[in-house]
Design a protein around this motif. Structure first.
Motif, PDB file in Angstrom:
ATOM      1  N   VAL A 119      58.313 -19.942 -28.459  1.00  0.00           N
ATOM      2  CA  VAL A 119      57.212 -19.770 -27.507  1.00  0.00           C
ATOM      3  C   VAL A 119      56.209 -20.898 -27.691  1.00  0.00           C
ATOM      4  CG1 VAL A 119      57.485 -17.267 -27.408  1.00  0.00           C
ATOM      5  CG2 VAL A 119      55.860 -18.255 -29.017  1.00  0.00           C
ATOM      6  N   SER A 120      55.409 -21.135 -26.674  1.00  0.00           N
ATOM      7  CA  SER A 120      54.407 -22.192 -26.733  1.00  0.00           C
ATOM      8  C   SER A 120      53.253 -21.770 -27.638  1.00  0.00           C
ATOM      9  CB  SER A 120      53.875 -22.483 -25.331  1.00  0.00           C
ATOM     10  OG  SER A 120      53.130 -21.383 -24.854  1.00  0.00           O
ATOM     11  N   GLU A 121      52.458 -22.755 -28.000  1.00  0.00           N
ATOM     12  CA  GLU A 121      51.276 -22.480 -28.814  1.00  0.00           C
ATOM     13  C   GLU A 121      50.320 -21.557 -28.062  1.00  0.00           C
ATOM     14  OE1 GLU A 121      47.604 -25.046 -30.704  1.00  0.00           O
ATOM     15  OE2 GLU A 121      49.558 -26.016 -30.554  1.00  0.00           O
ATOM     16  N   GLN A 122      50.188 -21.776 -26.767  1.00  0.00           N
ATOM     17  CA  GLN A 122      49.315 -20.938 -25.950  1.00  0.00           C
ATOM     18  C   GLN A 122      49.824 -19.493 -25.928  1.00  0.00           C
ATOM     19  OE1 GLN A 122      49.243 -21.210 -21.523  1.00  0.00           O
ATOM     20  NE2 GLN A 122      47.106 -21.876 -21.857  1.00  0.00           N
ATOM     21  N   GLU A 183      42.794 -10.094 -19.541  1.00  0.00           N
ATOM     22  CA  GLU A 183      41.852 -10.858 -18.735  1.00  0.00           C
ATOM     23  C   GLU A 183      40.680 -11.348 -19.593  1.00  0.00           C
ATOM     24  OE1 GLU A 183      39.472 -10.407 -14.487  1.00  0.00           O
ATOM     25  OE2 GLU A 183      40.038  -8.595 -15.584  1.00  0.00           O
ATOM     26  N   GLY A 184      40.155 -10.477 -20.436  1.00  0.00           N
ATOM     27  CA  GLY A 184      39.050 -10.849 -21.322  1.00  0.00           C
ATOM     28  C   GLY A 184      39.459 -11.918 -22.332  1.00  0.00           C
ATOM     29  N   GLU A 185      40.649 -11.795 -22.898  1.00  0.00           N
ATOM     30  CA  GLU A 185      41.123 -12.771 -23.875  1.00  0.00           C
ATOM     31  C   GLU A 185      41.367 -14.124 -23.224  1.00  0.00           C
ATOM     32  OE1 GLU A 185      40.968 -12.429 -27.049  1.00  0.00           O
ATOM     33  OE2 GLU A 185      40.470 -10.304 -26.971  1.00  0.00           O
ATOM     34  N   LYS A 188      38.061 -15.770 -22.725  1.00  0.00           N
ATOM     35  CA  LYS A 188      37.566 -16.350 -23.981  1.00  0.00           C
ATOM     36  C   LYS A 188      38.262 -17.672 -24.313  1.00  0.00           C
ATOM     37  CE  LYS A 188      36.583 -12.005 -26.326  1.00  0.00           C
ATOM     38  NZ  LYS A 188      37.027 -11.138 -27.443  1.00  0.00           N
ATOM     39  N   MET A 189      39.526 -17.750 -23.940  1.00  0.00           N
ATOM     40  CA  MET A 189      40.323 -18.947 -24.201  1.00  0.00           C
ATOM     41  C   MET A 189      40.130 -20.006 -23.115  1.00  0.00           C
ATOM     42  SD  MET A 189      43.790 -16.997 -25.462  1.00  0.00           S
ATOM     43  CE  MET A 189      44.726 -18.462 -25.824  1.00  0.00           C
ATOM     44  N   ARG A 190      39.289 -19.668 -22.116  1.00  0.00           N
ATOM     45  CA  ARG A 190      39.001 -20.556 -20.992  1.00  0.00           C
ATOM     46  C   ARG A 190      40.270 -20.865 -20.181  1.00  0.00           C
ATOM     47  NH1 ARG A 190      34.972 -23.329 -24.657  1.00  0.00           N
ATOM     48  NH2 ARG A 190      33.000 -22.471 -23.916  1.00  0.00           N
ATOM     49  N   LEU A 191      41.047 -19.814 -19.963  1.00  0.00           N
ATOM     50  CA  LEU A 191      42.237 -19.907 -19.111  1.00  0.00           C
ATOM     51  C   LEU A 191      41.997 -19.082 -17.874  1.00  0.00           C
ATOM     52  CD1 LEU A 191      44.935 -19.263 -21.873  1.00  0.00           C
ATOM     53  CD2 LEU A 191      44.292 -21.480 -20.927  1.00  0.00           C
ATOM     54  N   GLU A 192      42.676 -19.421 -16.788  1.00  0.00           N
ATOM     55  CA  GLU A 192      42.514 -18.600 -15.582  1.00  0.00           C
ATOM     56  C   GLU A 192      43.185 -17.255 -15.819  1.00  0.00           C
ATOM     57  OE1 GLU A 192      45.753 -19.398 -12.341  1.00  0.00           O
ATOM     58  OE2 GLU A 192      44.884 -21.319 -12.934  1.00  0.00           O
ATOM     59  N   PRO A 193      42.581 -16.179 -15.276  1.00  0.00           N
ATOM     60  CA  PRO A 193      43.107 -14.831 -15.532  1.00  0.00           C
ATOM     61  C   PRO A 193      44.468 -14.683 -14.940  1.00  0.00           C
ATOM     62  CG  PRO A 193      40.961 -14.705 -14.409  1.00  0.00           C
ATOM     63  CD  PRO A 193      41.364 -16.137 -14.482  1.00  0.00           C
TER      64      PRO A 193
END
Length: 193
Positions: A119-122, A183-185, A188-193
């Motif tokens: 899996v990716s780091e993300q 969605e909250g996580e 926090k990670m500054r990713l689109e929901p």
């Protein structure tokens, strides 16, 4: 274990005896060290010399035995004084040590299960974030799917790309809870929901 007698000229094939006074050349620097063999560990190939310095405290030098050349035995002190008797370990102490070992192995096994394969780091970061709040595991199929167990009410699967729209499950309440946490996580990670 400290064993043997210094009988050959190459350190790689030598056995060392505690208490021998020797002079050796260190490869590749060519430095010469003279001292008493204080300790030798066969497993790590570490040789410890005790160097007596005039007017100073004794110094200790740690060397890889295989890096020594031109070994010259100068004398031998009373080897008997170097015999070490290890204390007896009680059954209670051994039982506690075995328990600590079992706990450490179990903890390491559980931590290893939290690492996704391929899996990716993300994806791993998302898994770790979800696992702080909800019990999670990676799908046993090795497909990169995060399986979230929300109480006893059902499982929710979060598939790549691990967005809110990637969640699926039979129980609406569990699904909504996982989506809200995801969605909250992601926010926090500054990713689109």
């Amino acid at each position: 274990r400290l064993v043997g007698v210094c009988a050959m000229t190459e350190a790689a094939t030598m056995q060392w005896t505690l208490g021998l006074t020797v002079r050796v050349q260190i490869h590749p620097t060519g430095d010469v060290v003279q001292g008493e063999v204080f300790a030798y560990d066969k497993n790590t190939d570490i040789l410890v010399f005790r160097e007596n310095r005039i007017g100073q405290q004794a110094g200790y030098r740690f060397l890889k035995a295989s890096s020594t050349r031109n070994i010259e035995v100068l004398g031998q002190t009373n080897v008997e004084k170097f015999e070490v008797v290890l204390p007896k370990i009680s059954e209670d102490t051994m039982a506690r040590a075995r328990h600590r070992e079992d706990v450490a192995v179990d903890t390491a096994r559980r931590l290893a299960e939290c690492v996704g394969t391929g899996v990716s780091e993300q994806a791993q970061e998302i898994f770790n974030s979800l696992a702080k709040t909800l019990p999670c595991e990676w799908s046993s199929a090795g497909d990169g799917v995060i399986v979230v167990m929300s109480d006893s009410s059902g499982r929710v699967r979060v598939t790549p790309p691990y967005k809110v729209t990637s969640c699926s499950g039979d129980n609406r309440q569990s699904l909504d809870r996982v989506k809200k946490v995801l969605e909250g996580e992601r926010r926090k990670m500054r990713l689109e929901p």
